[in-house]
Design an enzyme around this catalytic site. Structure first.
Site, short mmCIF file in Angstrom:
data_model
loop_
_atom_site.label_atom_id
_atom_site.label_comp_id
_atom_site.label_asym_id
_atom_site.label_seq_id
_atom_site.Cartn_x
_atom_site.Cartn_y
_atom_site.Cartn_z
N ASP A 1 0.86 -1.19 0.00
CA ASP A 1 0.00 0.00 0.00
C ASP A 1 0.90 1.24 0.00
OD1 ASP A 1 -1.88 1.94 0.37
OD2 ASP A 1 -2.59 1.23 2.32
N ASP B 1 -3.52 2.25 -5.57
CA ASP B 1 -2.22 2.18 -4.90
C ASP B 1 -2.09 1.00 -3.95
OD1 ASP B 1 -3.90 3.13 -2.86
OD2 ASP B 1 -2.20 4.07 -1.86
N GLU B 2 -2.92 -0.01 -4.15
CA GLU B 2 -2.87 -1.18 -3.27
C GLU B 2 -2.92 -2.45 -4.09
OE1 GLU B 2 -5.55 0.39 0.51
OE2 GLU B 2 -6.03 -1.49 -0.49
MG LIG Z 1 -2.26 4.00 0.29
#
Ligand SMILES: [Mg+2]
Length: 401
Positions: free
Chosen positions: A6, A99-100
């Site tokens: 993350d 973003d993960e």
């Molecule tokens: Mg993040």
């Protein structure tokens, strides 16, 4: 072993990556309409700025802050680079948001001759060197525990939560820290004097079923270390896409409802783009303090994945929100979805694309200037936005409303 990678304050991190002189400063990325904070650096966070805070309030708390309007095409390019790095390391990667990503890391220590901890550190170093981004990696027996381990190590950390350490770890985590447990569910279990995740994990299955239903049992099993929610590199196409969450306290101000709804609009759009879909209808979902549900729908003139069209539609829906009420939660749902890959561009849309490509080129040049070692390739999809609404961050599980 399941890993969650993350990025830390992703949008803000992207801006720092292409503007290194901003490092160490309070930088805030604003949503598309410039009205509220979507992401912030650690320095802005220290000043009390939170995600989804209205721009005016953030400006008051942090007058010398640097406010940047979100550039989602650039973030999408960065996201693709991030995912490409992860895929080089691991064959089973599930992108779960811009973003993960979840990684099935089973067997990687044997493959690389390194411990999980060392692998996590190396992946992070590589992301930082190549992209100028910091990420945090959590690893454990399953997705839920990997996510919790990751949250606890932010920013810029590697966490390995072994099976034997799970009970001790959960004893110190709040119920509200469990992904998929919203504020409302947290309060529900608090009524039974249960405040720690470890206490929830120890409840008998029957009690969990009564509280949360069948999907709650799946979550409970993961808390106990079972691997239920598989890392799936090829998620199926959804029938509908939406996001919703509760306010910490009920609100009567429609502007707050609007803020949260727009936040979820951006998040839902990210999913829509990730699946390369367009939506034919949009609805605003609200719940009042007596838990009555209000659904305000709108059929769109034609299917779209365009932020501005949907933002306009959502503004119309907001105007229909009943006044003088206390609201507990707000969210947005897209349905009547269809593929976006056969979208026809009309003349003006075509011009818009050209203008966006111009900005894209600028971003690419800047990136290559700073990080000459890789070349950014252009994408065809405009992603939007992301995440992070304080601790009420939602986890994309069937359990979640
Ligand atoms: Mg993040």
């Amino acid at each position: 072993m399941i890993g969650l990678v993350d990025a830390d304050g992703f949008f803000a991190g992207c801006e720092l990556s292409r503007n290194p002189h901003l490092r160490g400063k309070p930088v805030m990325v604003l949503g598309k309409l410039g009205s509220f904070v979507l992401a912030k650096t650690h320095e802005a966070k220290k000043r009390g700025v939170t995600t989804v805070m209205p721009f005016k309030e953030a400006k008051r708390l942090c007058p010398e802050g640097i406010f940047i309007e979100g550039d989602f095409r650039f973030y999408t390019l960065m996201s693709r680079q991030l995912m490409a790095i992860l895929r080089e390391w691991c064959p089973v990667v599930q992108v779960s948001s811009i973003d993960e990503a979840y990684l099935d890391m089973t067997g990687m220590p044997e493959m690389y001759g390194k411990s999980y901890e060392a692998l996590g550190d190396e992946i992070r170093t590589q992301v930082r060197t190549k992209l100028g981004l910091t990420v945090t990696i959590g690893m454990s027996a399953n997705k839920v525990l990997a996510k919790m381990a990751c949250e606890g190590k932010k920013p810029d950390g590697t966490a390995v939560l072994l099976k034997k350490d799970i009970p001790y770890f959960l004893a110190n985590e709040e119920v509200g820290d469990i992904p998929g447990i919203g504020y409302r569910r947290e309060q529900m279990v608090n009524r039974y004097q249960i405040t720690k995740a470890g206490e929830l994990a120890k409840l008998p299955m029957g009690v969990v079923k009564n509280l949360f239903g069948r999907n709650g049992i799946l979550l409970w099993k993961e808390l106990r270390g079972e691997y239920i929610f598989k890392v799936n590199p090829h998620p199926r196409v959804p029938k509908q896409i939406g996001r919703t969450s509760s306010f910490e306290r009920s609100v009567s101000d429609v502007r707050q409802v609007e803020g949260l709804a727009f936040y979820h609009l951006e998040r839902s759009l990210e999913s829509l783009h990730r699946h390369k879909l367009m939506t034919g209808e949009i609805s605003l979902h609200l719940r009042d303090h007596e838990l009555r549900i209000y659904r305000i729908p709108l059929k769109l003139e034609k299917p779209t994945d365009d932020f501005f069209v949907l933002a306009k539609a959502l503004s119309r829906l907001i105007r229909q929100v009943p006044r003088a009420k206390l609201w507990r939660s707000a969210g947005v749902l897209f349905y009547n979805l269809r593929s976006a890959t056969i979208k026809q561009l009309d003349l003006f849309e075509g011009m818009g694309e050209m203008l966006r490509d111009e900005r894209l080129n600028q971003a690419r040049n800047k990136l290559n200037e700073y990080y000459g070692q890789f070349s950014v390739t252009s994408g065809s999809t405009l992603f939007l936005s992301k995440k992070k609404k304080g601790k009420k961050e939602r986890f994309n599980l069937p359990f979640i409303s």
